[in-house]
Design a protein around this motif. Structure first.
Motif, PDB file in Angstrom:
ATOM      1  N   LEU A 185       0.691  -1.240  -0.049  1.00  0.00           N
ATOM      2  CA  LEU A 185      -0.036  -0.056  -0.086  1.00  0.00           C
ATOM      3  C   LEU A 185       0.998   1.170  -0.028  1.00  0.00           C
ATOM      4  O   LEU A 185       1.187   1.782   1.039  1.00  0.00           O
ATOM      5  N   LEU A 241       2.072   4.952   0.167  1.00  0.00           N
ATOM      6  CA  LEU A 241       1.550   6.055   0.831  1.00  0.00           C
ATOM      7  C   LEU A 241       1.575   7.453  -0.019  1.00  0.00           C
ATOM      8  O   LEU A 241       2.594   7.771  -0.069  1.00  0.00           O
ATOM      9  N   LEU A 277      -4.203   4.092  -0.736  1.00  0.00           N
ATOM     10  CA  LEU A 277      -4.805   3.769   0.729  1.00  0.00           C
ATOM     11  C   LEU A 277      -5.342   5.235   1.459  1.00  0.00           C
ATOM     12  O   LEU A 277      -6.179   5.310   1.996  1.00  0.00           O
ATOM     13  N   LEU A 287      -1.374  -3.958   7.934  1.00  0.00           N
ATOM     14  CA  LEU A 287      -1.226  -3.404   6.601  1.00  0.00           C
ATOM     15  C   LEU A 287       0.186  -3.093   6.100  1.00  0.00           C
ATOM     16  O   LEU A 287       0.914  -2.595   6.883  1.00  0.00           O
ATOM     17  N   TRP A 344       2.079  -1.177   4.381  1.00  0.00           N
ATOM     18  CA  TRP A 344       2.297   0.144   3.712  1.00  0.00           C
ATOM     19  C   TRP A 344       3.798   0.147   3.209  1.00  0.00           C
ATOM     20  O   TRP A 344       4.781  -0.735   3.644  1.00  0.00           O
ATOM     21  N   ASN A 361      -4.010  -1.985  11.383  1.00  0.00           N
ATOM     22  CA  ASN A 361      -4.768  -1.008  11.023  1.00  0.00           C
ATOM     23  C   ASN A 361      -5.119  -0.092  12.143  1.00  0.00           C
ATOM     24  O   ASN A 361      -5.240   1.436  11.808  1.00  0.00           O
ATOM     25  N   PHE A 369      -2.202   2.316  12.355  1.00  0.00           N
ATOM     26  CA  PHE A 369      -2.120   3.160  11.161  1.00  0.00           C
ATOM     27  C   PHE A 369      -3.138   4.396  11.499  1.00  0.00           C
ATOM     28  O   PHE A 369      -2.658   5.631  11.325  1.00  0.00           O
ATOM     29  N   LEU A 427       6.315   4.130  10.021  1.00  0.00           N
ATOM     30  CA  LEU A 427       5.338   4.671   9.573  1.00  0.00           C
ATOM     31  C   LEU A 427       5.146   6.090   9.878  1.00  0.00           C
ATOM     32  O   LEU A 427       4.705   7.009   9.004  1.00  0.00           O
TER      33      LEU A 427
END
Length: 301
Positions: free
Chosen positions: A161, A163, A169, A192, A194, A227, A230, A291
């Motif tokens: 995913l 970003l 997403l 996830l 990412w 999730n 996130f 993240l």
């Protein structure tokens, strides 16, 4: 390049052009620019001479899995838009004389290969999972075989995913979060996979140059999150609360068949990009391995 006008393709085109590459875009509509060539993967129509003049082929084509509510017609489009384009390119490459054949095919794929992994971490050695997207990815990757059997180096980009505020997403979540009505999906426990957009672009360029890397490559960040994590970090960076969880039933009503995939847990790791031993020593340096940094870049850069 096929899929050059998509969310990822437009950014990759800009990056490759900045690096000095000359790119020919494969388009289905009538051409409007000198760097475009029309093709029709639905009928396997592609001028072999276009492929023969290339050092590498990049295929990112495919209808967006989250763009529309799933019904039987859209499920068929998700599959055909991937398999037909890949098959047309792979067969065209395989039929060229060896001296005219591009050396490399970078073909889009997805972490959907693994299905629902729950809390189990997986890398490229894991077998295919179950479900609609896993079945699509099996057929999608299988369509590259003619090129591979002809001696082309095929890299299957199992993308997670990426970003960026303009798509993927992140984009559909920004408005509800800014309005203070964002929240976790379902119970929020699903993992996830990412990746920062700049790391996705760096990885593709890296794999384009690495002649010793072939086969599936998980193009994901090294630290997947749940999730709910996130959601918490996105709310923190937007300075908004995240107190409105979206129940699984509401997702099913809104998204139809795609709701199952939105709630799927995929704890996928970038094994080929990070492992230091066999089969490759890819040595890929992530710019945003965590993240918070990736989300900050996605929102502000």
């Amino acid at each position: 390049m096929a899929g050059a006008s998509g969310f990822l393709g437009t950014r990759l085109i800009a990056r490759l052009a900045a690096d000095g590459h000359e790119i020919t875009r494969l388009v289905r509509r009538p051409t409007s620019h000198p760097g475009e060539v029309q093709w029709d993967p639905g009928t396997a129509r592609l001028d072999p001479a276009v492929v023969a003049t290339s050092d590498a082929v990049i295929n990112l084509a495919g209808a967006g899995v989250g763009d529309k509510r799933w019904n039987d017609e859209y499920r068929a489009l998700i599959r055909s838009s991937r398999v037909d384009t890949t098959s047309t390119l792979a067969i065209t490459m395989a039929r060229l004389p060896t001296e005219d054949r591009p050396k490399t095919l970078l073909n889009a794929s997805a972490v959907g290969w693994y299905g629902n992994t729950g809390d189990r971490s997986v890398d490229e050695d894991a077998p295919a999972g179950e479900g609609f997207l896993a079945d699509v990815v099996r057929a999608w990757e299988g369509a590259t075989r003619p090129a591979e059997e002809a001696g082309v180096r095929v890299v299957r980009l199992r993308t997670g995913l990426p970003l960026h505020r303009d798509g993927g997403l992140l984009k559909p979540q920004l408005l509800p979060f800014r309005l203070g009505i964002g929240g976790k999906l379902g119970n929020g426990r699903q993992w996830l996979p990412w990746i920062a957009m700049v790391d996705w672009l760096d990885a593709v360029v890296h794999l384009l140059d690495r002649e010793d890397v072939a086969g599936p490559v998980n193009v994901v960040g090294p630290n997947p999150v749940r999730n709910k994590e996130f959601t918490r970090e996105l709310a923190r960076q937007l300075h908004r609360p995240a107190i409105m969880p979206i129940p699984a039933l509401a997702l099913k009503i809104a998204l139809g068949g795609f709701a199952h995939e939105a709630l799927t847990s995929a704890r996928v790791l970038p094994g080929v990009l990070t492992r230091a031993g066999r089969p490759y020593r890819a040595g890929f340096p992530f710019r945003h391995p965590d993240l918070p940094g990736a989300l900050h870049a996605a929102l502000h850069e």
